[in-house]
Design an enzyme around this catalytic site. Sequence first.
Site, PDB file in Angstrom:
ATOM      1  N   GLU A  17       0.972  -1.395  -0.405  1.00  0.00           N
ATOM      2  CA  GLU A  17      -0.187   0.226  -0.295  1.00  0.00           C
ATOM      3  C   GLU A  17       1.049   0.646   0.130  1.00  0.00           C
ATOM      4  OE1 GLU A  17      -3.319  -0.251   3.104  1.00  0.00           O
ATOM      5  OE2 GLU A  17      -3.062   1.855   3.528  1.00  0.00           O
ATOM      6  N   THR A  48      -3.766   4.562  -1.382  1.00  0.00           N
ATOM      7  CA  THR A  48      -4.939   5.810  -0.781  1.00  0.00           C
ATOM      8  C   THR A  48      -5.788   6.287  -1.274  1.00  0.00           C
ATOM      9  OG1 THR A  48      -3.105   6.915   0.167  1.00  0.00           O
ATOM     10  CG2 THR A  48      -3.221   4.574   1.845  1.00  0.00           C
ATOM     11  N   ALA A 127     -19.457   2.080   3.872  1.00  0.00           N
ATOM     12  CA  ALA A 127     -19.080   1.533   2.921  1.00  0.00           C
ATOM     13  C   ALA A 127     -19.349   0.544   2.852  1.00  0.00           C
ATOM     14  CB  ALA A 127     -17.188   0.729   3.495  1.00  0.00           C
TER      15      ALA A 127
HETATM   16  P1  FAD Z   1     -17.926   1.844   7.424  1.00  0.00           P
HETATM   17  O1  FAD Z   1     -17.752  -0.115   6.318  1.00  0.00           O
HETATM   18  O2  FAD Z   1     -18.695   2.184   6.991  1.00  0.00           O
HETATM   19  O3  FAD Z   1     -17.382   1.369   9.161  1.00  0.00           O
HETATM   20  C1  FAD Z   1     -17.699   2.586   9.713  1.00  0.00           C
HETATM   21  C2  FAD Z   1     -18.795   2.720  11.678  1.00  0.00           C
HETATM   22  O4  FAD Z   1     -19.914   2.806  10.870  1.00  0.00           O
HETATM   23  C3  FAD Z   1     -18.736   1.948  11.882  1.00  0.00           C
HETATM   24  O5  FAD Z   1     -18.038   1.596  13.401  1.00  0.00           O
HETATM   25  C4  FAD Z   1     -19.116   0.384  11.628  1.00  0.00           C
HETATM   26  O6  FAD Z   1     -19.256  -0.451  12.600  1.00  0.00           O
HETATM   27  C5  FAD Z   1     -20.208   1.414  11.245  1.00  0.00           C
HETATM   28  N1  FAD Z   1     -21.330   0.900  10.449  1.00  0.00           N
HETATM   29  C6  FAD Z   1     -20.635   0.104   8.699  1.00  0.00           C
HETATM   30  N2  FAD Z   1     -22.487  -0.064   8.063  1.00  0.00           N
HETATM   31  C7  FAD Z   1     -23.494   0.672   9.338  1.00  0.00           C
HETATM   32  C8  FAD Z   1     -24.644   0.712   9.099  1.00  0.00           C
HETATM   33  N3  FAD Z   1     -24.501   0.259   7.863  1.00  0.00           N
HETATM   34  N4  FAD Z   1     -25.695   1.437  10.812  1.00  0.00           N
HETATM   35  C9  FAD Z   1     -24.834   1.232  11.300  1.00  0.00           C
HETATM   36  N5  FAD Z   1     -23.142   1.746  11.592  1.00  0.00           N
HETATM   37  C10 FAD Z   1     -22.606   1.043  10.680  1.00  0.00           C
HETATM   38  N6  FAD Z   1      -9.435   6.604   4.911  1.00  0.00           N
HETATM   39  C11 FAD Z   1      -9.165   7.300   4.300  1.00  0.00           C
HETATM   40  O7  FAD Z   1      -9.650   8.461   4.152  1.00  0.00           O
HETATM   41  N7  FAD Z   1      -8.592   7.078   2.509  1.00  0.00           N
HETATM   42  C12 FAD Z   1      -7.890   5.848   2.795  1.00  0.00           C
HETATM   43  O8  FAD Z   1      -7.238   5.017   1.699  1.00  0.00           O
HETATM   44  C13 FAD Z   1      -8.480   4.544   3.555  1.00  0.00           C
HETATM   45  N8  FAD Z   1      -7.851   3.489   3.489  1.00  0.00           N
HETATM   46  C14 FAD Z   1      -7.604   2.022   4.644  1.00  0.00           C
HETATM   47  C15 FAD Z   1      -7.529   0.998   4.623  1.00  0.00           C
HETATM   48  C16 FAD Z   1      -7.275   0.110   5.491  1.00  0.00           C
HETATM   49  C17 FAD Z   1      -7.201  -1.134   4.923  1.00  0.00           C
HETATM   50  C18 FAD Z   1      -8.550   0.672   6.409  1.00  0.00           C
HETATM   51  C19 FAD Z   1      -8.383  -0.634   7.441  1.00  0.00           C
HETATM   52  C20 FAD Z   1      -8.932   1.693   6.834  1.00  0.00           C
HETATM   53  C21 FAD Z   1      -8.799   2.755   6.095  1.00  0.00           C
HETATM   54  N9  FAD Z   1      -9.050   3.922   6.207  1.00  0.00           N
HETATM   55  C22 FAD Z   1      -8.987   4.772   4.593  1.00  0.00           C
HETATM   56  C23 FAD Z   1      -9.899   3.981   7.599  1.00  0.00           C
HETATM   57  C24 FAD Z   1     -11.853   3.947   6.990  1.00  0.00           C
HETATM   58  O9  FAD Z   1     -11.905   4.964   6.175  1.00  0.00           O
HETATM   59  C25 FAD Z   1     -11.706   5.000   8.139  1.00  0.00           C
HETATM   60  O10 FAD Z   1     -11.828   3.980   9.601  1.00  0.00           O
HETATM   61  C26 FAD Z   1     -13.130   4.732   8.396  1.00  0.00           C
HETATM   62  O11 FAD Z   1     -13.215   5.564   9.781  1.00  0.00           O
HETATM   63  C27 FAD Z   1     -13.496   4.100   8.125  1.00  0.00           C
HETATM   64  O12 FAD Z   1     -14.313   3.597   7.414  1.00  0.00           O
HETATM   65  P2  FAD Z   1     -14.959   2.086   6.968  1.00  0.00           P
HETATM   66  O13 FAD Z   1     -14.392   1.658   5.524  1.00  0.00           O
HETATM   67  O14 FAD Z   1     -14.506   1.381   7.128  1.00  0.00           O
HETATM   68  O15 FAD Z   1     -15.904   2.783   7.304  1.00  0.00           O
END
Ligand code: FAD
Length: 291
Positions: A17, A48, A127
């Site tokens: 990455e 990223t 997400a």
């Molecule tokens: P989600 O999966 O949407 O989850 C976020 C929160 O909401 C969690 O607490 C989950 O339990 C909750 N949730 C999920 N779905 C629901 C629902 N339907 N109803 C209620 N609650 C829900 N960030 C960047 O800005 N740029 C990047 O390039 C980047 N790369 C990353 C790469 C990896 C491998 C990882 C692990 C993280 C990365 N991040 C990046 C960080 C990420 O954007 C943050 O951790 C962010 O806070 C959550 O993103 P997520 O996609 O996991 O969110």
Amino acid sequence: MRIVDKMNRVKQFISLEFFPPKDKKEWPTFFKTVDTLSQLNPLFASVTYGAGGSTKGDTLEIVSRLKSEFGLDTMAHLTCIGSYRGDLQQFLDSLAQAGVNDVLALRGDLPGDAPPEFSACRTLLHASDLAAFIKQAHPGMGIGVAGYPETHPEAIDAEHDLRYLKLKLDQGGDFVITQLFFDNELYFDFVAKARAAGIDKPIIPGIIPVVSLKVIQRIISLCGAKLPAAYLAELVEADRQGGAAAVQQLGVSYARRQAQELLAAGVPGVHIYTLNRDQAVLDLVQGLLPS
Ligand code: FAD
């Protein structure tokens, strides 16, 4: 071919990455690093996406160039929070045009200084919404999603977090990449719980080499991963005795041991958060997998 299809064809792999360097003056050095690390034959390289889309153009350019100039299979990270659907669609269309077949579908975090109009366009809240959007916009695209062995900091609890992880995968996600962690037991436990919750897709552990105390402390303050007390004490002592070089040496051997143990336990592959560092990653990865 999508990354998940490639994963199914190899025994084990590493993936890398990168992040887009802020200053374009740093790009030549960055691409030299990419060139060096491409010799490790990663299954894919991911790039990223800055908070709130701040690196959108750079992410697109770099992910495209890693493919066209370095022959790497690539995955672009993409966040949906505060984004308009039209902008997301445009980004996906540009990826497809550049031959980039995979996206890491993320919610992202609102930038601290986000203006009010940011929340007004939050039509994709999670997400899982983005995964469904990508599936509809580009059905052939591969989709990765993020998983949290130590539970996402905003989650109600670990069980809800896993439920939402399953939802992201059910909405189109093909595989999971985990947040970085420093204790392999956290990963093994997370995978066991995910399997018990009905998640059967690949879960790729994310590993980071500690290259500086300051850098790692900033990263963990942002992502919520914990540095075990004993390991932190060792890093502090290494810093006191030998400065940055000693910290990097310790950090790389620690990450290497983590990767060795994970691979020996049969993980599909190891995703390395490279921090755009070549030597640290070479030292971590060299000889880990049979060539
Ligand atoms: P989600 O999966 O949407 O989850 C976020 C929160 O909401 C969690 O607490 C989950 O339990 C909750 N949730 C999920 N779905 C629901 C629902 N339907 N109803 C209620 N609650 C829900 N960030 C960047 O800005 N740029 C990047 O390039 C980047 N790369 C990353 C790469 C990896 C491998 C990882 C692990 C993280 C990365 N991040 C990046 C960080 C990420 O954007 C943050 O951790 C962010 O806070 C959550 O993103 P997520 O996609 O996991 O969110």
